[in-house]
Design an enzyme around this catalytic site. Structure first.
Site, PDB file in Angstrom:
ATOM      1  N   SER A  60      -6.929  14.611  -3.020  1.00 46.04           N
ATOM      2  CA  SER A  60      -8.370  14.761  -3.113  1.00 46.04           C
ATOM      3  C   SER A  60      -9.133  14.733  -1.801  1.00 46.04           C
ATOM      4  O   SER A  60     -10.351  14.684  -1.803  1.00 46.04           O
ATOM      5  CB  SER A  60      -8.923  13.684  -4.047  1.00 46.04           C
ATOM      6  OG  SER A  60      -8.410  13.869  -5.343  1.00 46.04           O
TER       7      SER A  60
ATOM      8  N   PRO B 215      -8.150  18.150 -12.454  1.00 48.98           N
ATOM      9  CA  PRO B 215      -9.100  17.347 -11.678  1.00 48.98           C
ATOM     10  C   PRO B 215      -9.002  15.872 -12.042  1.00 48.98           C
ATOM     11  O   PRO B 215      -8.927  15.518 -13.215  1.00 48.98           O
ATOM     12  CB  PRO B 215     -10.457  17.927 -12.082  1.00 48.98           C
ATOM     13  CG  PRO B 215     -10.224  18.444 -13.478  1.00 48.98           C
ATOM     14  CD  PRO B 215      -8.818  18.962 -13.481  1.00 48.98           C
ATOM     15  N   GLY B 216      -9.005  15.024 -11.039  1.00 53.89           N
ATOM     16  CA  GLY B 216      -9.021  13.584 -11.274  1.00 53.89           C
ATOM     17  C   GLY B 216     -10.238  12.969 -10.631  1.00 53.89           C
ATOM     18  O   GLY B 216     -11.195  12.591 -11.295  1.00 53.89           O
TER      19      GLY B 216
ATOM     20  N   ILE C 124      -4.335   3.610   2.023  1.00 50.47           N
ATOM     21  CA  ILE C 124      -3.536   4.809   1.775  1.00 50.47           C
ATOM     22  C   ILE C 124      -3.984   5.985   2.640  1.00 50.47           C
ATOM     23  O   ILE C 124      -3.164   6.660   3.269  1.00 50.47           O
ATOM     24  CB  ILE C 124      -3.590   5.190   0.282  1.00 50.47           C
ATOM     25  CG1 ILE C 124      -2.950   4.073  -0.564  1.00 50.47           C
ATOM     26  CG2 ILE C 124      -2.869   6.516   0.032  1.00 50.47           C
ATOM     27  CD1 ILE C 124      -3.078   4.297  -2.053  1.00 50.47           C
ATOM     28  N   VAL C 125      -5.285   6.268   2.654  1.00 46.06           N
ATOM     29  CA  VAL C 125      -5.784   7.438   3.395  1.00 46.06           C
ATOM     30  C   VAL C 125      -6.851   7.074   4.421  1.00 46.06           C
ATOM     31  O   VAL C 125      -7.586   7.934   4.889  1.00 46.06           O
ATOM     32  CB  VAL C 125      -6.332   8.516   2.426  1.00 46.06           C
ATOM     33  CG1 VAL C 125      -5.227   9.085   1.581  1.00 46.06           C
ATOM     34  CG2 VAL C 125      -7.460   7.966   1.559  1.00 46.06           C
TER      35      VAL C 125
ATOM     36  N   CYS D  42      -4.605 -12.829   2.690  1.00 46.97           N
ATOM     37  CA  CYS D  42      -4.285 -13.400   4.002  1.00 46.97           C
ATOM     38  C   CYS D  42      -3.728 -12.356   4.963  1.00 46.97           C
ATOM     39  O   CYS D  42      -3.421 -12.668   6.116  1.00 46.97           O
ATOM     40  CB  CYS D  42      -3.288 -14.544   3.847  1.00 46.97           C
ATOM     41  SG  CYS D  42      -1.684 -14.030   3.208  1.00 46.97           S
ATOM     42  N   ASP D  43      -3.601 -11.111   4.512  1.00 45.22           N
ATOM     43  CA  ASP D  43      -3.100 -10.031   5.360  1.00 45.22           C
ATOM     44  C   ASP D  43      -4.164  -9.659   6.387  1.00 45.22           C
ATOM     45  O   ASP D  43      -5.295  -9.316   6.026  1.00 45.22           O
ATOM     46  CB  ASP D  43      -2.751  -8.826   4.483  1.00 45.22           C
ATOM     47  CG  ASP D  43      -2.145  -7.674   5.271  1.00 45.22           C
ATOM     48  OD1 ASP D  43      -2.058  -7.771   6.506  1.00 45.22           O
ATOM     49  OD2 ASP D  43      -1.776  -6.663   4.643  1.00 45.22           O
TER      50      ASP D  43
ATOM     51  N   TYR E  59      -8.803   5.863  -8.150  1.00 45.99           N
ATOM     52  CA  TYR E  59      -7.757   5.137  -7.428  1.00 45.99           C
ATOM     53  C   TYR E  59      -8.243   3.768  -6.947  1.00 45.99           C
ATOM     54  O   TYR E  59      -8.004   3.364  -5.816  1.00 45.99           O
ATOM     55  CB  TYR E  59      -7.218   5.982  -6.269  1.00 45.99           C
ATOM     56  CG  TYR E  59      -6.691   7.305  -6.750  1.00 45.99           C
ATOM     57  CD1 TYR E  59      -5.459   7.389  -7.392  1.00 45.99           C
ATOM     58  CD2 TYR E  59      -7.451   8.475  -6.624  1.00 45.99           C
ATOM     59  CE1 TYR E  59      -4.987   8.599  -7.881  1.00 45.99           C
ATOM     60  CE2 TYR E  59      -6.981   9.689  -7.114  1.00 45.99           C
ATOM     61  CZ  TYR E  59      -5.756   9.743  -7.737  1.00 45.99           C
ATOM     62  OH  TYR E  59      -5.296  10.941  -8.224  1.00 45.99           O
TER      63      TYR E  59
END
Length: 420
Positions: free
Chosen positions: A194, A267-268, A315-316, A351-352, A381
């Site tokens: 997307s 389409p999402g 992710i992106v 904690c990351d 998402y």
């Protein structure tokens, strides 16, 4: 933003905070929550049917499992693109018929094929010889759809490296369908995820799909389904639609004229993203005496993060910026150009140290603990990517604004006639 959306946020914040008292703050009053304007889905459906009247949207369920979203799309007349048995079962549990489902994952466990056969899911995608032979052994009467490679090489996250038959493999796969006495319903492609902006990738996909049709007819097969995939967003849809229409007319002229072509799309994000707004609570504020590198001195920590509803940051590398602050139940718009702003960074609850939502955000300098930050375009998402990292769970409570125009958008779903 509709006034009703703003009021829904203000009213909910006032309600949950009214239950608290000093020394007794309910955990539920600090949980992030959504407001979903279902009217947005109806508007998107109308825009789709105006731009691509001959293309039936099969909603990409992977982008959102929200039942009200799915039910609204079903009422409008959508089909559903499912990539797993679990997604198929979700759609069927809502009373939606199996004929409205296409199983689009090209590489599936054997167990899922038997279940699809039992449930009557007939339209199933493949992109390689192994998968086709697996289908032949476990579900020989399936209506197969050959997915071809069609990607935007400029995209940051190209899908073609994982799925899609290369042009060099098309002829062999089509001939194998014939040899195995199976049915080739049609061809599909997925140009890009997307973040796609290259409409030419869709044109290439349509041309390659037409090649599948041509080669299939040469060996006596009669495909009728063209699936033009997904990747549509608010900013790219009209551009893509403008390229898709003439490409289909050019490559499938005779089938279109004779009414022998059924066109689907997946389409999402286009339908699931913009109806949803998310409110998160500021749980801590820290101001460093010295900034770390180029980062602002002020840090805000929220009750959400990349392991919950902001996974797309990871992710992106998507950027998230609040559109409003809610303080004591009152909405303060953060998009007004005249307002005073201060640089800060937004950090997630885990904690990351990589759990950072925005390293350079401009907000009201008074934002502090107990305030709520509102983000728009939070339906795609988000909840589907939630994890339990650090033991955190997400309630994902959603307030729905009911659609008022769904009857006008409603259409009877036309069952695909896939008999070869």
């Amino acid at each position: 933003m509709a006034t009703v959306v703003r009021e829904a946020f203000e009213n909910h914040v006032k309600l949950v905070e009214s239950r608290n008292s000093p020394g007794h703050v309910l955990a539920s009053s600090e949980a992030s929550f959504f407001v979903a304007d279902l009217n947005d889905i109806v508007r998107k459906w109308a825009a789709w049917k105006k731009a691509l009247p001959d293309v039936t949207p099969f909603f990409a369920v992977k982008s959102s499992y929200d039942r009200r979203l799915i039910q609204t799309l079903a009422t409008c007349g959508a089909g559903f693109d499912c990539a797993s048995v679990e997604e198929i079962e979700l759609i069927l549990s809502l009373g939606i018929g199996a004929e409205r489902i296409v199983f689009t994952h090209p590489c599936k466990p054997v167990s899922s094929l038997g279940l699809c056969r039992k449930l009557g899911i007939t339209l199933i995608t493949f992109d390689n010889e192994c998968e086709l032979r697996k289908l032949h052994h476990h579900y020989p009467e399936a209506q197969t759809v050959l997915r071809v490679f069609a990607d935007d090489p400029t995209n940051a996250d190209p899908l073609g490296t994982k799925f899609g038959a290369a042009r060099e493999d098309i002829d062999g796969l089509v001939r194998l369908v014939k040899e195995l006495n199976m049915k080739l319903a049609g061809a599909s492609f997925h140009a890009a995820p997307s973040v796609a902006v290259d409409a030419a990738a869709y044109v290439r996909g349509i041309r390659d799909a037409a090649e599948v049709f041509a080669r299939a007819r040469r060996v006596g097969l009669n495909p009728t389904v063209l699936d033009i995939g997904g990747g549509y967003t608010d900013s790219t849809f009209q551009q893509i639609a403008g390229a898709v229409r003439p490409a289909i007319a050019e490559c499938f002229k005779s089938q279109v004229v004779e009414g022998r072509l059924r066109i689907l799309a997946e389409p999402g994000t286009l339908f699931s993203c913009s109806p949803f707004y998310l409110a998160v609570k500021v749980v801590a504020r820290r101001r460093n005496a010295a900034a770390f590198g180029n980062e602002p001195a002020t840090r805000l920590y929220i009750n959400d993060g990349i392991y919950s509803n902001f996974m797309m940051r990871f992710i992106v590398n998507m950027t998230f910026s609040p559109v409003a602050v809610i303080r004591k139940g009152v909405w303060y718009d953060q998009t007004e150009q005249t307002m005073r702003r201060e640089a800060c960074s937004l950090w997630g609850r885990s904690c990351d140290s990589n759990d950072c939502i925005n390293r350079d955000c401009r907000l009201d300098p008074e934002v502090g603990v107990g305030d709520w930050l509102v983000f728009k375009d939070m339906g795609a998402y988000t909840t589907v990517c939630n994890t339990t990292f650090n033991g955190f769970t997400s309630s994902n409570h959603t307030i729905y604004i009911e659609p008022t125009q769904v009857d006008k958008a409603q259409s009877t779903f036309e069952q695909l006639e896939l008999a070869i």
